[in-house]
Design a protein around this motif. Structure first.
Motif, PDB file in Angstrom:
ATOM      1  N   GLU A 254       0.825  -1.212   0.000  1.00 54.02           N
ATOM      2  CA  GLU A 254       0.000   0.000   0.000  1.00 54.02           C
ATOM      3  C   GLU A 254       0.861   1.264   0.000  1.00 54.02           C
ATOM      4  O   GLU A 254       0.438   2.307  -0.481  1.00 54.02           O
ATOM      5  N   LEU A 255       2.056   1.186   0.558  1.00 53.36           N
ATOM      6  CA  LEU A 255       2.940   2.358   0.615  1.00 53.36           C
ATOM      7  C   LEU A 255       3.431   2.766  -0.766  1.00 53.36           C
ATOM      8  O   LEU A 255       3.913   3.884  -0.944  1.00 53.36           O
ATOM      9  N   LEU A 256       3.339   1.884  -1.732  1.00 51.24           N
ATOM     10  CA  LEU A 256       3.836   2.178  -3.080  1.00 51.24           C
ATOM     11  C   LEU A 256       2.734   2.626  -4.033  1.00 51.24           C
ATOM     12  O   LEU A 256       3.018   3.135  -5.106  1.00 51.24           O
ATOM     13  N   ARG A 257       1.479   2.443  -3.648  1.00 54.81           N
ATOM     14  CA  ARG A 257       0.355   2.769  -4.526  1.00 54.81           C
ATOM     15  C   ARG A 257       0.098   4.268  -4.595  1.00 54.81           C
ATOM     16  O   ARG A 257       0.165   4.955  -3.589  1.00 54.81           O
ATOM     17  N   PRO A 258      -0.259   4.765  -5.783  1.00 50.20           N
ATOM     18  CA  PRO A 258      -0.700   6.169  -5.873  1.00 50.20           C
ATOM     19  C   PRO A 258      -2.034   6.345  -5.147  1.00 50.20           C
ATOM     20  O   PRO A 258      -2.906   5.483  -5.240  1.00 50.20           O
ATOM     21  N   ARG A 259      -2.145   7.415  -4.432  1.00 42.16           N
ATOM     22  CA  ARG A 259      -3.361   7.764  -3.688  1.00 42.16           C
ATOM     23  C   ARG A 259      -3.558   9.273  -3.792  1.00 42.16           C
ATOM     24  O   ARG A 259      -2.626  10.005  -4.102  1.00 42.16           O
ATOM     25  N   PRO A 260      -4.746   9.772  -3.446  1.00 37.43           N
ATOM     26  CA  PRO A 260      -4.943  11.232  -3.430  1.00 37.43           C
ATOM     27  C   PRO A 260      -3.993  11.895  -2.419  1.00 37.43           C
ATOM     28  O   PRO A 260      -3.658  11.304  -1.394  1.00 37.43           O
ATOM     29  N   GLY A 261      -3.575  13.102  -2.724  1.00 34.42           N
ATOM     30  CA  GLY A 261      -2.683  13.838  -1.832  1.00 34.42           C
ATOM     31  C   GLY A 261      -3.230  13.943  -0.425  1.00 34.42           C
ATOM     32  O   GLY A 261      -2.483  13.863   0.553  1.00 34.42           O
ATOM     33  N   LYS A 262      -4.545  14.108  -0.301  1.00 36.51           N
ATOM     34  CA  LYS A 262      -5.171  14.221   1.023  1.00 36.51           C
ATOM     35  C   LYS A 262      -4.953  12.952   1.847  1.00 36.51           C
ATOM     36  O   LYS A 262      -4.740  13.007   3.054  1.00 36.51           O
ATOM     37  N   PHE A 263      -4.999  11.795   1.201  1.00 33.84           N
ATOM     38  CA  PHE A 263      -4.761  10.525   1.899  1.00 33.84           C
ATOM     39  C   PHE A 263      -3.376  10.534   2.527  1.00 33.84           C
ATOM     40  O   PHE A 263      -3.205  10.226   3.706  1.00 33.84           O
ATOM     41  N   TRP A 264      -2.357  10.901   1.722  1.00 34.94           N
ATOM     42  CA  TRP A 264      -0.979  10.909   2.247  1.00 34.94           C
ATOM     43  C   TRP A 264      -0.798  12.002   3.298  1.00 34.94           C
ATOM     44  O   TRP A 264      -0.040  11.832   4.248  1.00 34.94           O
ATOM     45  N   ALA A 265      -1.511  13.108   3.150  1.00 36.81           N
ATOM     46  CA  ALA A 265      -1.449  14.158   4.174  1.00 36.81           C
ATOM     47  C   ALA A 265      -1.955  13.606   5.505  1.00 36.81           C
ATOM     48  O   ALA A 265      -1.348  13.850   6.562  1.00 36.81           O
ATOM     49  N   ASP A 266      -3.055  12.833   5.470  1.00 32.68           N
ATOM     50  CA  ASP A 266      -3.592  12.234   6.693  1.00 32.68           C
ATOM     51  C   ASP A 266      -2.611  11.239   7.309  1.00 32.68           C
ATOM     52  O   ASP A 266      -2.450  11.176   8.525  1.00 32.68           O
ATOM     53  N   VAL A 267      -1.942  10.448   6.454  1.00 30.70           N
ATOM     54  CA  VAL A 267      -0.950   9.494   6.956  1.00 30.70           C
ATOM     55  C   VAL A 267       0.207  10.246   7.621  1.00 30.70           C
ATOM     56  O   VAL A 267       0.610   9.931   8.746  1.00 30.70           O
ATOM     57  N   LEU A 268       0.726  11.249   6.937  1.00 25.18           N
ATOM     58  CA  LEU A 268       1.907  11.955   7.447  1.00 25.18           C
ATOM     59  C   LEU A 268       1.609  12.792   8.686  1.00 25.18           C
ATOM     60  O   LEU A 268       2.508  13.021   9.497  1.00 25.18           O
ATOM     61  N   ARG A 269       0.378  13.217   8.857  1.00 21.18           N
ATOM     62  CA  ARG A 269       0.007  13.931  10.095  1.00 21.18           C
ATOM     63  C   ARG A 269       0.249  13.053  11.315  1.00 21.18           C
ATOM     64  O   ARG A 269       0.560  13.552  12.382  1.00 21.18           O
ATOM     65  N   ARG A 270       0.100  11.750  11.158  1.00 23.96           N
ATOM     66  CA  ARG A 270       0.315  10.810  12.272  1.00 23.96           C
ATOM     67  C   ARG A 270       1.774  10.787  12.708  1.00 23.96           C
ATOM     68  O   ARG A 270       2.083  10.312  13.775  1.00 23.96           O
ATOM     69  N   PHE A 271       2.642  11.265  11.858  1.00 24.87           N
ATOM     70  CA  PHE A 271       4.079  11.254  12.148  1.00 24.87           C
ATOM     71  C   PHE A 271       4.598  12.655  12.435  1.00 24.87           C
ATOM     72  O   PHE A 271       5.799  12.907  12.366  1.00 24.87           O
ATOM     73  N   SER A 272       3.709  13.571  12.698  1.00 24.73           N
ATOM     74  CA  SER A 272       4.051  14.963  13.042  1.00 24.73           C
ATOM     75  C   SER A 272       4.790  15.689  11.927  1.00 24.73           C
ATOM     76  O   SER A 272       5.571  16.585  12.193  1.00 24.73           O
ATOM     77  N   ASP A 273       4.593  15.278  10.683  1.00 25.80           N
ATOM     78  CA  ASP A 273       5.145  16.044   9.570  1.00 25.80           C
ATOM     79  C   ASP A 273       4.253  17.265   9.408  1.00 25.80           C
ATOM     80  O   ASP A 273       3.056  17.135   9.186  1.00 25.80           O
ATOM     81  N   THR A 274       4.811  18.438   9.544  1.00 18.40           N
ATOM     82  CA  THR A 274       4.000  19.643   9.642  1.00 18.40           C
ATOM     83  C   THR A 274       3.561  20.222   8.305  1.00 18.40           C
ATOM     84  O   THR A 274       2.502  20.788   8.197  1.00 18.40           O
ATOM     85  N   ASN A 275       4.341  20.078   7.278  1.00 13.43           N
ATOM     86  CA  ASN A 275       4.078  20.753   6.010  1.00 13.43           C
ATOM     87  C   ASN A 275       3.220  19.887   5.080  1.00 13.43           C
ATOM     88  O   ASN A 275       3.673  19.484   4.028  1.00 13.43           O
ATOM     89  N   VAL A 276       1.995  19.574   5.473  1.00  6.34           N
ATOM     90  CA  VAL A 276       1.143  18.710   4.658  1.00  6.34           C
ATOM     91  C   VAL A 276       0.081  19.481   3.890  1.00  6.34           C
ATOM     92  O   VAL A 276      -0.701  18.891   3.154  1.00  6.34           O
ATOM     93  N   ALA A 277       0.055  20.803   4.021  1.00  6.02           N
ATOM     94  CA  ALA A 277      -0.959  21.616   3.338  1.00  6.02           C
ATOM     95  C   ALA A 277      -0.890  21.435   1.820  1.00  6.02           C
ATOM     96  O   ALA A 277      -1.917  21.348   1.150  1.00  6.02           O
ATOM     97  N   LEU A 278       0.320  21.371   1.265  1.00  2.16           N
ATOM     98  CA  LEU A 278       0.476  21.187  -0.185  1.00  2.16           C
ATOM     99  C   LEU A 278      -0.181  19.893  -0.645  1.00  2.16           C
ATOM    100  O   LEU A 278      -0.770  19.824  -1.723  1.00  2.16           O
ATOM    101  N   LEU A 279      -0.084  18.864   0.171  1.00  2.00           N
ATOM    102  CA  LEU A 279      -0.643  17.570  -0.205  1.00  2.00           C
ATOM    103  C   LEU A 279      -2.160  17.581  -0.170  1.00  2.00           C
ATOM    104  O   LEU A 279      -2.820  16.995  -1.018  1.00  2.00           O
ATOM    105  N   SER A 280      -2.724  18.234   0.821  1.00  2.00           N
ATOM    106  CA  SER A 280      -4.182  18.284   0.950  1.00  2.00           C
ATOM    107  C   SER A 280      -4.825  18.955  -0.251  1.00  2.00           C
ATOM    108  O   SER A 280      -5.941  18.637  -0.630  1.00  2.00           O
ATOM    109  N   ASP A 281      -4.110  19.907  -0.857  1.00  2.00           N
ATOM    110  CA  ASP A 281      -4.638  20.637  -2.006  1.00  2.00           C
ATOM    111  C   ASP A 281      -4.260  20.011  -3.344  1.00  2.00           C
ATOM    112  O   ASP A 281      -4.675  20.477  -4.391  1.00  2.00           O
TER     113      ASP A 281
END
Length: 172
Positions: A41-68
């Motif tokens: 699943e880590l290799l599959r393309p997904r919507p940017g918002k999906f990856w933003a939600d995943v990365l929020r769990r790891f305290s990655d702060t700059n996820v705004a670009l992904l959500s949009d």
């Protein structure tokens, strides 16, 4: 505010947690994805918002670009787009994608449900060799892989690069 995880999001977060604990080396990555195929699943393309939600769990702060971000991207692309400070995570994803590609090509699998092009986007590279000096094009050629053309076209000059035994992909 953290929301409860569900379905593919849960799998991706847990797989990313495990991935960051894997020791470097193609063998360890092969064991990693053989033990639990949900790691693919880590290799599959997904919507940017999906990856933003995943990365929020790891305290990655700059996820705004992904959500949009419109369209689907891989986690590797997401980490690069957001300028992630987690170089270890990016390097681990690259090594995982590379090991996945080597194994899929050597077994002449269809890369699970992942295409060779998706694996390139996920961080695999045509010019990275394994411990025996074999490139993805060597694996594709020796197994008579259906993906040989896709791999060879990515970087045709690699057809002439010998492995540690002195064999090129054209001699496999």
């Amino acid at each position: 505010v953290r929301t409860k995880l569900s379905g593919p999001l849960t799998m991706a977060v847990r797989a990313l947690e495990r991935l960051t604990q894997v020791k470097v080396g193609n063998q360890s990555f092969e064991k990693f994805f053989q033990a639990d195929r949900t790691t693919e699943e880590l290799l599959r393309p997904r919507p940017g918002k999906f990856w933003a939600d995943v990365l929020r769990r790891f305290s990655d702060t700059n996820v705004a670009l992904l959500s949009d971000h419109n369209g689907e991207i891989t986690l590797y692309e997401a980490l690069v787009v957001q300028g992630s400070p987690s170089y270890k995570r990016i390097a681990a994803l690259q090594k995982f994608a590379q090991a996945y590609l080597f194994q899929s090509l050597s077994l002449n699998e269809v890369c699970g449900a992942l295409s060779v092009q998706t694996l390139w986007r996920a961080g695999a590279r045509p010019d990275v060799a394994d411990d025996a000096g074999r490139l993805p094009v060597h694996y594709a050629a020796s197994s008579c892989s259906d993906h040989f053309v896709a791999v060879a076209m990515r970087s045709p000059v690699l057809l002439l690069v010998p492995d540690k035994e002195g064999l090129t992909a054209l001699e496999e």
